[in-house]
Write a protein that holds these residues in place. Structure first.
Motif, mmCIF file in Angstrom:
data_model
loop_
_atom_site.group_PDB
_atom_site.id
_atom_site.type_symbol
_atom_site.label_atom_id
_atom_site.label_comp_id
_atom_site.label_asym_id
_atom_site.label_seq_id
_atom_site.Cartn_x
_atom_site.Cartn_y
_atom_site.Cartn_z
ATOM 1 N N HIS A 89 13.937 19.755 -27.787
ATOM 2 C CA HIS A 89 13.497 21.084 -28.232
ATOM 3 C C HIS A 89 11.974 21.197 -28.234
ATOM 4 C CE1 HIS A 89 17.526 22.447 -29.171
ATOM 5 N NE2 HIS A 89 17.748 21.293 -29.767
ATOM 6 N N SER A 90 11.284 20.104 -28.506
ATOM 7 C CA SER A 90 9.828 20.140 -28.533
ATOM 8 C C SER A 90 9.253 20.417 -27.139
ATOM 9 C CB SER A 90 9.288 18.806 -29.054
ATOM 10 O OG SER A 90 7.901 18.845 -29.209
ATOM 11 N N PHE A 91 9.909 19.878 -26.117
ATOM 12 C CA PHE A 91 9.469 20.095 -24.731
ATOM 13 C C PHE A 91 10.252 21.213 -24.041
ATOM 14 C CE2 PHE A 91 7.940 15.572 -24.954
ATOM 15 C CZ PHE A 91 6.609 15.819 -24.611
ATOM 16 N N GLU A 92 10.860 22.074 -24.802
ATOM 17 C CA GLU A 92 11.694 23.124 -24.211
ATOM 18 C C GLU A 92 10.874 23.968 -23.220
ATOM 19 O OE1 GLU A 92 14.761 26.686 -25.624
ATOM 20 O OE2 GLU A 92 13.516 25.638 -27.093
ATOM 21 N N GLY A 93 11.406 24.115 -22.023
ATOM 22 C CA GLY A 93 10.736 24.902 -20.990
ATOM 23 C C GLY A 93 9.688 24.152 -20.196
ATOM 24 N N LYS A 96 6.254 19.897 -16.474
ATOM 25 C CA LYS A 96 5.229 18.915 -16.125
ATOM 26 C C LYS A 96 4.403 18.565 -17.361
ATOM 27 C CE LYS A 96 4.705 20.724 -11.408
ATOM 28 N NZ LYS A 96 3.754 21.295 -10.417
ATOM 29 N N VAL A 97 3.962 17.299 -17.426
ATOM 30 C CA VAL A 97 3.100 16.888 -18.544
ATOM 31 C C VAL A 97 1.953 16.036 -18.038
ATOM 32 C CG1 VAL A 97 4.990 16.887 -20.245
ATOM 33 C CG2 VAL A 97 4.364 14.755 -19.052
ATOM 34 N N ALA A 98 0.870 16.062 -18.790
ATOM 35 C CA ALA A 98 -0.219 15.105 -18.648
ATOM 36 C C ALA A 98 -0.073 14.124 -19.798
ATOM 37 C CB ALA A 98 -1.568 15.812 -18.707
ATOM 38 N N GLU A 154 5.249 26.038 -18.769
ATOM 39 C CA GLU A 154 5.902 24.899 -18.122
ATOM 40 C C GLU A 154 5.047 23.634 -18.145
ATOM 41 O OE1 GLU A 154 6.989 26.105 -14.181
ATOM 42 O OE2 GLU A 154 8.766 27.207 -14.866
ATOM 43 N N PHE A 155 3.880 23.683 -18.792
ATOM 44 C CA PHE A 155 2.989 22.527 -18.802
ATOM 45 C C PHE A 155 2.654 22.148 -20.246
ATOM 46 C CE2 PHE A 155 -0.759 19.953 -18.450
ATOM 47 C CZ PHE A 155 -0.613 19.288 -17.237
ATOM 48 N N ARG A 187 -0.808 23.294 -24.725
ATOM 49 C CA ARG A 187 0.342 22.967 -25.575
ATOM 50 C C ARG A 187 0.386 21.450 -25.708
ATOM 51 N NH1 ARG A 187 6.531 24.667 -23.879
ATOM 52 N NH2 ARG A 187 7.673 23.526 -25.498
ATOM 53 N N PHE A 188 0.262 20.950 -26.937
ATOM 54 C CA PHE A 188 0.135 19.515 -27.175
ATOM 55 C C PHE A 188 1.334 18.995 -27.962
ATOM 56 C CE2 PHE A 188 -4.093 21.285 -26.693
ATOM 57 C CZ PHE A 188 -4.695 20.416 -25.801
ATOM 58 N N VAL A 189 1.936 17.933 -27.449
ATOM 59 C CA VAL A 189 3.078 17.302 -28.104
ATOM 60 C C VAL A 189 2.766 15.821 -28.279
ATOM 61 C CG1 VAL A 189 5.527 16.757 -27.954
ATOM 62 C CG2 VAL A 189 4.697 18.944 -27.077
#
Length: 405
Positions: A89-93, A96-98, A154-155, A187-189
């Motif tokens: 849920h945290s990365f929903e949508g 791609k990530v850095a 999406e990022f 957007r930071f996770v």
């Protein structure tokens, strides 16, 4: 001519409630199945059933009582489930990530964290398009060019987990803050971390920076860190309590089963004296173990690096995988482990190696984590935490007598 069918009001109400209940249950059943099917090995998330108590069942901890091993396996499954649910849920949508903060050093525990992070992102079908390890290889301009190729929803920027949130390891903290500063709309996770600040002013400065960004999600892996996070950042940022990401790997008994045994006991004692820990002296263990006819070795996994990780052309994945596996085999090459490192505790748990944690650090990093998530793994032949080498030796000798090792 047929007569119309009439339904008593009360029975009609009961029928409607029953249908509604069944619909809700079917919905959540379908949702759960959809979530689980996303995993490559959904069976590994299930809690062991009652019939698994059968004495013929193969335990994770081979020589511990079956009930002790079973309880710990349930604890591991629960943590894996929590991690999957939260980050799904945290990365929903996100597509791609850095990944910020690759651990480019010999600490095998940090490499285990990296491998678990990659596995979770792979399961979630998220592509890692950028990785940096420090401020020296971080390029804001290069990363901005990559970010512009994706839509904002999406990022995401993913912060490597571990124990370096705070002023104890300022370089790692500064890298995260630089990235946040350079990408004000990002957007930071965060993957699960422990937090420690010696300077309250430094904590407040970090909190002020984070407060300027509404899309920062912070995950902490023990109750003490969570409370510090809530007090420092909770007013402006999303704060969650989650297990250490390495538990997403699930049980790793196959590594233990394929590793030849070198000696009875490994004393994996840290050399950096984090939080005042000082258990690396062989003299603390020599008399007690040799008098009990126990073979042992004393070493810290920071003191060496696998050859694959030192090659100049080695990729981040090659470094992370080789360090993780070398650390896991290092632990598994002994019948039991005494340690003061958190991830030696975690990997020993996942591999089913009986182990004892020695901790008298003022940080209490291992104790805080254990008491938050691993109480189900506190039992004979599985694991225990003590505050001195003398107590560790006493318990180890008792386990040997009981044939748990």
């Amino acid at each position: 001519m047929s007569m119309p069918v009439t339904i008593n009001i009360r029975y009609k109400y009961i029928l409607l409630v029953t249908l509604a209940t069944v619909s809700v249950l079917l919905f959540f059943y379908g949702l759960t199945r959809t979530d689980m099917q996303t995993l490559k090995n959904p069976a590994s998330l299930s809690v062991p059933k009652v019939h698994d108590l059968d004495q013929n069942r193969k335990s994770l901890f081979k020589k511990a009582p079956v009930k002790n091993s079973l309880k710990c396996e349930s604890t591991i499954s629960f943590q894996k489930n929590v991690l999957f649910t939260y980050y799904k849920h945290s990365f929903e949508g996100v597509k791609k990530v850095a990944l910020i903060g690759f651990p480019d050093h010999p600490n095998k525990g940090d490499s285990a964290i990296y491998i678990a992070e990659r596995k979770l992102l792979e399961v979630l079908d998220i592509q890692v398009v950028y990785i940096c390890s420090s401020q020296s290889d971080y390029s804001a301009s290069s990363l901005k060019a990559i970010v512009q190729e994706s839509s904002p929803e999406e990022f995401a920027f993913a912060f490597h987990g571990g124990g370096n949130f705070g002023d104890l390891y300022p370089d790692h903290q500064q890298l995260r803050e630089n990235v946040i500063h350079d990408f004000p709309n990002g957007r930071f996770v965060s993957f699960p971390q422990s937090i420690w600040y010696n300077d309250e002013t430094a904590l407040q400065q970090t909190a002020n920076l984070y407060a300027e960004h509404s899309q920062i999600q912070l995950a902490f892996r023990d109750r003490q860190s969570y409370l510090t996070g809530v007090n420092g950042f909770g007013e402006n940022n999303e704060i969650l309590l989650t297990p250490d990401i390495v538990f997403f790997m699930g049980t790793l008994s196959d590594i233990r089963e394929t590793t030849p045994i070198k000696s009875d006991v490994l004393i994996l004692a840290r050399l950096d004296h984090e939080g005042g820990q000082q258990h690396s002296s062989e003299s603390l263990y020599h008399e007690g173990l040799t008098s009990g006819n126990v073979t042992y070795s004393v070493e810290d996994w920071l003191s060496w690096d696998p050859e694959e990780a030192t090659n100049s052309d080695a990729t981040f994945d090659t470094k992370g995988e080789s360090r993780f596996l070398s650390g896991a085999h290092f632990l598994a090459s002994h019948k039991a482990v005494i340690t003061d490192r958190l991830h030696a505790h975690i990997l020993s748990t996942l591999m089913g190696i009986p182990h004892i944690v020695v901790e008298d650090s003022n940080m209490k990093k291992i104790t805080n984590y254990h008491n938050t998530w691993l109480r189900g793994c506190t039992s004979d032949g599985v694991s225990v935490i003590v505050d001195s080498p003398e107590k560790a030796i006493k318990i180890l000798m008792d386990w040997k007598k009981q044939q748990y090792i």
